[in-house]
Write an enzyme that holds these catalytic residues in place. Structure first.
Site, mmCIF file in Angstrom:
data_model
loop_
_atom_site.group_PDB
_atom_site.id
_atom_site.type_symbol
_atom_site.label_atom_id
_atom_site.label_comp_id
_atom_site.label_asym_id
_atom_site.label_seq_id
_atom_site.Cartn_x
_atom_site.Cartn_y
_atom_site.Cartn_z
ATOM 1 N N SER A 133 0.910 -1.162 -0.072
ATOM 2 C CA SER A 133 0.204 -0.025 0.105
ATOM 3 C C SER A 133 0.893 1.165 -0.046
ATOM 4 O O SER A 133 1.990 1.111 0.402
ATOM 5 C CB SER A 133 -0.948 0.168 1.164
ATOM 6 O OG SER A 133 -1.402 1.221 1.595
ATOM 7 N N TYR A 178 -1.505 -0.978 11.153
ATOM 8 C CA TYR A 178 -1.878 -1.478 9.874
ATOM 9 C C TYR A 178 -0.561 -1.183 9.000
ATOM 10 O O TYR A 178 -0.062 -2.327 7.942
ATOM 11 C CB TYR A 178 -3.176 -1.042 9.402
ATOM 12 C CG TYR A 178 -3.158 -1.020 7.922
ATOM 13 C CD1 TYR A 178 -3.544 -2.164 7.184
ATOM 14 C CD2 TYR A 178 -3.038 0.131 6.885
ATOM 15 C CE1 TYR A 178 -3.481 -2.281 5.699
ATOM 16 C CE2 TYR A 178 -2.940 0.195 5.779
ATOM 17 C CZ TYR A 178 -3.285 -1.068 4.881
ATOM 18 O OH TYR A 178 -3.340 -0.999 3.599
ATOM 19 N N LYS A 189 2.105 -3.730 6.473
ATOM 20 C CA LYS A 189 2.603 -3.533 5.129
ATOM 21 C C LYS A 189 3.981 -3.686 5.251
ATOM 22 O O LYS A 189 4.994 -4.178 4.272
ATOM 23 C CB LYS A 189 1.955 -2.433 4.602
ATOM 24 C CG LYS A 189 0.488 -3.132 4.518
ATOM 25 C CD LYS A 189 -0.005 -4.113 3.334
ATOM 26 C CE LYS A 189 -1.527 -4.524 3.255
ATOM 27 N NZ LYS A 189 -1.658 -5.666 2.636
#
Ligand code: UD1
Length: 350
Positions: free
Chosen positions: A133, A157, A161
């Site tokens: 992302s 989060y 990633k």
């Protein structure tokens, strides 16, 4: 080997980006196996995929209910079928939830992916396309974001990633026969042009476009615009929105690259359009596409949000031969088609 002889495992294939990519994979001739735990998706989406591709291609699609945290679920799949590559979408992506419940994020995103690498290695399947992302750019100091920028995580989060990008590159460095492509998505929006597939988040949407969509169909009264004092052309924040079908095609391009390139190693590519659009411009574009008024409320900035984020698209264009085709008008047109045909997503009105 011809493409139609290749078999791809798609984790999280029932989700928003997963379903759109599976349609494109089947249309290209690949055989597709999905593993999904249906945590944030529904089987109806798979039925819609089958419907869209037709009976013949549908025979090349196999769905498995399973969870990457459970190695036995992966063993079962890999011991039955020889996969040529894996596209790994499965994971959680709600920033706010990750702050409140980081263990859930570490468990799903980290443990799930580590298990996947282990079983892939065991069965000698060493080609991987990983969903990363633009969140790994944090609050970028410069725009457009270029793949070799320093990376930063702003929340748990984002940390999953970032860690998973590093884990991928560590594995590839230690075992050079791996080929791994990390795809950094900017802001995926829009829907399949048929209006049969789209994003269907559980609960109140966190992201801008699903929220606008629910206001347009009358499920929510108004949109909160987070921030109207950014140093941008209209004071609202700027993002790089990308049509989900362009994103799906980016995965096909990455997959081809894995099959043809000898020396891909572990490489990251941005999937974005390179165009920045503000929140207020997005609202106006959706109003135009839908003919609906979207009432807005100007609110303070959302914590952790950057002013402007958009992609440099050069590397993907040069090395993957991929470029986004669609603009904001098509994204809104297709998302409105999905929304107006399916105001309650894959569910009927509660
Ligand atoms: C968010 C995540 C990002 C994640 C991505 C994918 C944050 C800080 N970032 O990106 O890590 O990879 O989703 O799911 O959550 N906005 C409103 N009103 C709303 C919702 C959003 O004004 O109701 C604004 C936001 O402030 C932002 C823009 O719309 O300026 C886009 O927001 P969103 O769709 O949540 O995406 P990102 O924040 O870019």
């Amino acid at each position: 080997m011809a493409l139609h002889d290749r078999t791809i495992l798609v984790t999280g294939g029932a989700g928003f980006i997963g379903t759109h990519t599976v349609v494109q994979l089947l249309s290209e001739g690949f055989t597709v196996w999905i593993i999904d735990n249906l945590d944030n998706s529904v089987l109806e989406a798979i039925e819609r995929v089958r419907d869209l591709v037709g009976a013949e291609l549908s025979r090349k699609l196999h769905f498995n209910l399973g969870d990457l945290r459970n190695k036995a679920d992966l063993e079962k799949l890999f011991s039955q079928t020889k996969f040529d590559a894996v596209i790994h979408f499965a994971g959680l992506k709600a920033v706010g939830e990750s702050v409140v419940n980081p263990r859930r994020y570490f468990d799903n995103n980290l443990i799930g992916t580590i298990n996947l690498y282990e079983i892939m290695a065991k069965y000698n399947c060493k080609k991987m396309v990983f969903s990363s992302s633009a969140t790994v750019y944090g609050q970028p100091e410069k725009i457009p974001c270029v793949e070799d920028f320093n990376l930063m995580a702003m929340n748990p989060y984002g940390r999953t990633k970032l860690f998973l990008e590093e884990i991928a590159c560590d594995i590839q460095k230690a075992e050079p026969d791996w080929k791994i492509i990390l795809l950094r998505y900017f802001n995926p929006v829009g829907a399949h042009e048929s209006g049969k597939l789209g994003e269907d988040p559980k609960g109140i949407p966190n992201n801008l476009m699903p929220y606008i969509q629910q206001v347009a169909v009358g499920r929510l009264p108004e949109l909160n615009v987070y921030g109207h004092d950014y140093p941008t052309r209209d004071g609202s924040a700027i993002r790089d929105y990308i049509h989900v079908m362009d994103l799906a095609d980016g995965h096909i391009a990455a997959l081809q690259k894995l099959f043809i390139s000898e020396d891909i190693g572990c490489t990251a590519y941005n999937l974005g359009t390179g165009q920045g659009t503000s929140v207020l411009e997005m609202v106006a574009a959706f109003e135009k596409a839908s003919g609906k008024k979207i009432p807005i409320k100007l609110c303070p900035r959302r914590a952790g949000d950057a002013t402007a984020v958009y992609a440099s698209t050069e590397k993907a264009a040069k090395e993957l031969g991929w470029k986004a085709k669609y603009g904001i008008a098509e994204m809104c047109r297709d998302q409105w088609k999905w929304a107006s045909n399916n105001p309650w997503g894959y569910h009927s009105k509660p």
